[in-house]
Enzyme design. Structure first.
Site, short mmCIF file in Angstrom:
data_model
loop_
_atom_site.label_atom_id
_atom_site.label_comp_id
_atom_site.label_asym_id
_atom_site.label_seq_id
_atom_site.Cartn_x
_atom_site.Cartn_y
_atom_site.Cartn_z
N ASP A 89 7.28 5.59 -1.86
CA ASP A 89 6.51 5.46 -0.61
C ASP A 89 7.16 4.40 0.27
O ASP A 89 7.29 3.23 -0.12
CB ASP A 89 5.06 5.07 -0.93
CG ASP A 89 4.12 5.21 0.26
OD1 ASP A 89 4.45 4.69 1.34
OD2 ASP A 89 3.05 5.83 0.10
N SER A 124 -4.20 7.18 2.43
CA SER A 124 -3.60 6.19 3.33
C SER A 124 -4.70 5.39 4.03
O SER A 124 -5.49 4.73 3.37
CB SER A 124 -2.68 6.90 4.33
OG SER A 124 -1.88 5.98 5.05
N HIS A 145 5.38 9.18 1.45
CA HIS A 145 4.03 8.94 1.94
C HIS A 145 3.43 10.15 2.66
O HIS A 145 2.28 10.53 2.38
CB HIS A 145 4.03 7.72 2.88
CG HIS A 145 2.65 7.28 3.27
ND1 HIS A 145 1.87 6.50 2.46
CD2 HIS A 145 1.90 7.52 4.39
CE1 HIS A 145 0.71 6.26 3.04
NE2 HIS A 145 0.71 6.88 4.22
#
Length: 470
Positions: A373, A232, A406
């Protein structure tokens, strides 16, 4: 920039008197400068029970005089001090660790100070020791959110609200237990420019240089095998470092890069964030990027609504979790006085610079993303892989997970990343060319469990005081 400094000053009051008691403790001397950059005066750790000072109260280390910074080369060490690390700030970790203040470069080519934490197992290396560069998803705008501060015994730790920095500090501990040296750099720079990917990539590479320059780490200099990983916000720094390696730090021997939850196109993420749960954290990335890019700062200054100005002010000094919770589900277009603000030429110019895909990494890549995601769209990642793979020299393994999202994939990805880098450190050749695979869930991958399970017992013992690496 002045607004950021005034806001940072307000945070000093909220941090309380605890940091002030440390003002008399030993602080690394930024004036130390010797011909050999690996030979700097190393200051001793703070004696118990004096807590570490947050960066706001420690300018001598975090913001040395600009003249000193400018006199150094990228990656050259300005100051060094030994530190005591802890999991969640309260469980001491028994390994050698130091903080290094070093020189890096911003996106305008100007010298800037940066800080990294370097760690070494207590057990002597058998042969050459590899180096893991681990990039946390700091995703924060406050100085006190930096990994270098929160990883120390006696910091405010989980109270800061930097979820990944606190919980996933297990990763560098596990890497050191495997015998690797580790470097964890504060990648967002002196102004906490969260979202400014190219800046974070350069600081990451200079953090590696600093680790290799630091004699107590006992590395092989530029011959050291280096692996990079991040997820991320950590993938933002990792991916840009991979793309910048050949031009910014070609001497580094980077043998592999593993990244997941990839912010390949921040503009696409901003558009997807309109009105959803991720608008708070994604918009914080735009607030951070404006600190590095004057064109974006100009857009904010001239076209934010009063509500938008309040939203920015509320986020200016928050860490990851609090800034995510400040006004989620907001349509970001509604806080500007012009329609489609992120289609404005000023925003497009900056977002194009921040987007990945400007060059093809010259090392083996393992890329992982969740198809569902909800924070970072998968379409730009697919396009990025296609971009890389149009180059016949690219070496990319791309895996799409169709079950995870995610946050869960962040945890599931770690053993796969470690296995990929362990193979590169061991000299096992990476797959040539590009492979694109789809998985129902990476939880079904045998290598996830064969990598993870052997690490659980040693990690628990490390939390109880066992020297890391034994």
């Amino acid at each position: 920039m002045e607004r950021s400094r005034r806001a940072a000053a307000r945070v000093v009051w909220t941090l309380g008197i605890a940091g002030l008691v440390a003002t008399g403790a030993a602080v690394a001397n930024p004036a130390v400068s010797q011909a050999d950059p690996s030979q700097v005066e190393v200051q001793p750790p703070l004696p118990f029970p004096i807590p570490p000072m947050p960066p706001e109260l420690d300018p001598g280390f975090y913001r040395p005089a600009q003249g000193i910074v400018a006199s150094k080369q990228p990656g050259e060490i300005i100051a060094a001090r030994q530190v005591h690390l802890a999991y969640a700030a309260v469980l001491p970790i028994n390994m050698d660790a130091w903080q290094l203040s070093f020189r890096s470069t911003n996106t305008r080519g100007e010298p800037i100070p940066a800080v990294t934490t370097v760690m070494k197992p207590r057990t002597p290396a058998v042969g050459s020791r590899p180096l893991l560069s681990y990039q946390f998803a700091e995703d924060s705008l406050g100085q006190y959110c930096r990994p270098s501060y929160l990883s120390q015994v006696g910091s405010i730790g989980p109270l800061a609200g930097s979820s990944e920095t606190t919980s996933l500090f297990a990763v560098p501990i596990a890497a050191a237990q495997m015998g690797w040296a580790v470097v964890v750099t504060d990648t967002q720079g002196p102004d906490q420019a969260f979202g400014a990917g190219p800046l974070q990539g350069q600081i990451t590479l200079d953090g590696i240089r600093a680790a290799e320059n630091f004699a107590p780490m006992q590395l092989d200099g530029a011959d050291t095998k280096v692996g990079l990983t991040g997820y991320s916000g950590g993938a933002l720094a990792t991916g840009h470092a991979a793309e910048l390696h050949s031009t910014y730090a070609p001497e580094l021997n980077i043998v592999g890069v593993a990244e997941g939850g990839i912010p390949a196109d921040v503009r696409a993420a901003l558009k997807m964030a309109r009105g959803n749960a991720g608008s708070g954290i994604i918009f914080a990335g735009a607030v951070g990027a404006r600190r590095e890019y004057p064109a974006l700062d100009n857009l904010f200054d001239n076209y934010l609504t009063p509500a938008g100005q309040l939203m920015v002010a509320a986020k200016e000094n928050l860490c990851q979790v609090p800034t995510s919770l400040v006004l989620p589900f907001v349509d970001l277009d509604d806080i500007f006085t012009i329609p489609n603000p992120f289609d404005d030429p000023r925003a497009v110019e900056v977002m194009d610079q921040i987007a990945m895909g400007h060059s093809v990494p010259d090392m083996p890549m393992f890329m992982l993303h969740a198809n569902p995601d909800w924070l970072l769209p998968i379409a730009p990642v697919n396009a990025l892989v296609d971009n890389y793979c149009s180059d016949p020299t690219a070496r990319v393994q791309y895996l799409r997970d169709h079950f995870s999202e995610h946050l869960t994939l962040d945890v599931f990805a770690i053993p796969l990343f470690m296995k990929f880098l362990a193979d590169r450190f061991a000299g096992i050749p990476a797959v040539q060319g590009c492979t694109i695979d789809d998985a129902g869930s990476v939880l079904l991958a045998p290598e996830l469990w064969t990598t993870l399970l052997p690490q659980i017992g040693p990690f628990m013992l490390n939390l109880l005081g066992k020297p890391v690496g034994e």
